[in-house]
Design an enzyme around this catalytic site. Structure first.
Site, short mmCIF file in Angstrom:
data_model
loop_
_atom_site.label_atom_id
_atom_site.label_comp_id
_atom_site.label_asym_id
_atom_site.label_seq_id
_atom_site.Cartn_x
_atom_site.Cartn_y
_atom_site.Cartn_z
CE LYS A 178 0.93 1.36 4.45
NZ LYS A 178 1.67 2.58 4.79
CG ASP A 231 -1.04 -0.09 8.06
OD1 ASP A 231 -1.79 0.80 8.52
OD2 ASP A 231 0.13 0.12 7.71
#
Ligand code: C5P
Length: 318
Positions: free
Chosen positions: A17, A153
């Site tokens: 990401k 995350d």
């Protein structure tokens, strides 16, 4: 060493990401900081294979270009811990025999400690793949709790499975999925050799958090606009802190600015930088120029990539 699987293996993709937007709202009583951030999954992916065997234990093998000494193969690895949680639940809640064990192969293509969420993504993929391999389905609330415990995350990679784009709050574990942005973007990505330990960067930030700074508001649909709009909406409150904490990153910032790549931003707490492009060839030319500049200034590079939005999170492969 892996055990020999006795049933079909389940394969999964774990994307990296970037953070198009990352605002730090303030410190929390648990030692973390409250965030408002967007996470965008990109097409640089680790790969995971989970097989069930009769070892009664978990064996994890790590290979690939970023299998290094900072990617452990025991319970220090989030993949191992995610698989262990699923295996334990399988035994206690779903009646899976204690003799059942797991053989896991992780192919690391995402550099670790790079602000790219690789470890968190691997953990989310490992949880999903282990559930599938053991033919169990963990209750969604319980799954969310496990993911939040594994890392801030992890929830993003599991919950934004269909779009790979989300606004995340809290430590990052409260996920509001957003529609996948247009696939026309190319993301130019560099990971310097210098590491930016997350804790160090947050500690550096803590001293400046009270200084009033104009924080731009999140425009999560900026990726639907022009490249100028999308770039100007990029924001990362951790960037200045990372540049102060890690002198070599300041040299990278200086190099980016000197060659006209001011629009590049740090991802997460670093040390990767990324730039958004609507032209693949321009992204490639700029990345080459950046690599040449870094080499001439003696700046070490762990890797560089041209990628695109993944449009998916952690995903089981058919
Ligand atoms: O998420 P992770 O455990 O990798 O974070 C490492 C450290 O970074 C934490 O122990 C904390 O000091 C800091 N951190 C923070 N706020 C966050 C995420 C991390 O203060 N939202």
């Amino acid at each position: 060493m892996t055990n020999t699987p006795t049933s079909n293996t389940v394969r999964a993709l774990a994307p990296a990401k970037i953070n198009p937007y990352l605002a730090v709202l303030g410190p929390r009583s648990d030692g973390y900081h409250e965030l408002e951030t967007t996470l965008l999954a990109i097409s640089l992916c680790d790969e995971l294979e989970v097989g069930v065997d009769d070892s009664g234990s978990i064996a994890l093998d790590v290979e690939g270009p970023f299998a290094s000494s900072d990617v452990p193969t025991d319970e220090r690895n989030l993949v191992w811990r995610a698989a262990e949680r699923a295996l334990e639940l399988a035994r206690t809640r779903f009646g899976v025999a204690r003799s059942r064990g797991l053989s896991i192969r992780l192919v690391k293509r995402i550099p670790s400690q790079a602000g790219l969420g690789g470890g968190s993504s691997d953990a989310a993929a490992a949880l999903l793949a282990t559930e599938r391999a053991l033919s169990i389905e963990i209750d969604p609330l319980e799954r969310a709790r496990i993911l939040a415990q594994l890392g801030s995350d992890c929830a993003f990679f599991a919950e934004a499975a269909r779009s790979g784009y989300a606004r995340c709050l809290g430590r990052g574990e409260r996920v509001e999925t957003l529609p996948a942005p247009s696939a026309r973007w190319t993301v130019a990505l560099v990971t310097p050799t210098a590491l930016a330990p997350t804790e160090l960067v947050y500690r550096q930030l803590a001293g400046t958090l009270r200084d009033s700074k104009l924080v731009p508001r999140l425009q999560h649909d900026s990726l639907e606009g022009s490249v100028v709009e999308a770039r100007s909406a990029l924001y990362n409150r951790l960037e200045l802190a990372a540049l102060s904490a890690v002198p070599e990153l300041r040299l990278w910032r200086d190099s980016l600015d000197r060659i006209g790549l001011e629009h590049f931003r740090l991802s997460g707490s670093g040390s990767s930088f990324f730039g958004l492009y609507d032209s693949h060839s321009q992204a490639g030319a700029d990345l080459e120029l950046l690599e040449r500049t870094a080499r001439s200034r003696g700046l070490g590079l762990r890797g560089s990539w041209l990628v695109s939005p993944a449009s998916h999170g952690a995903r089981i492969l058919p």
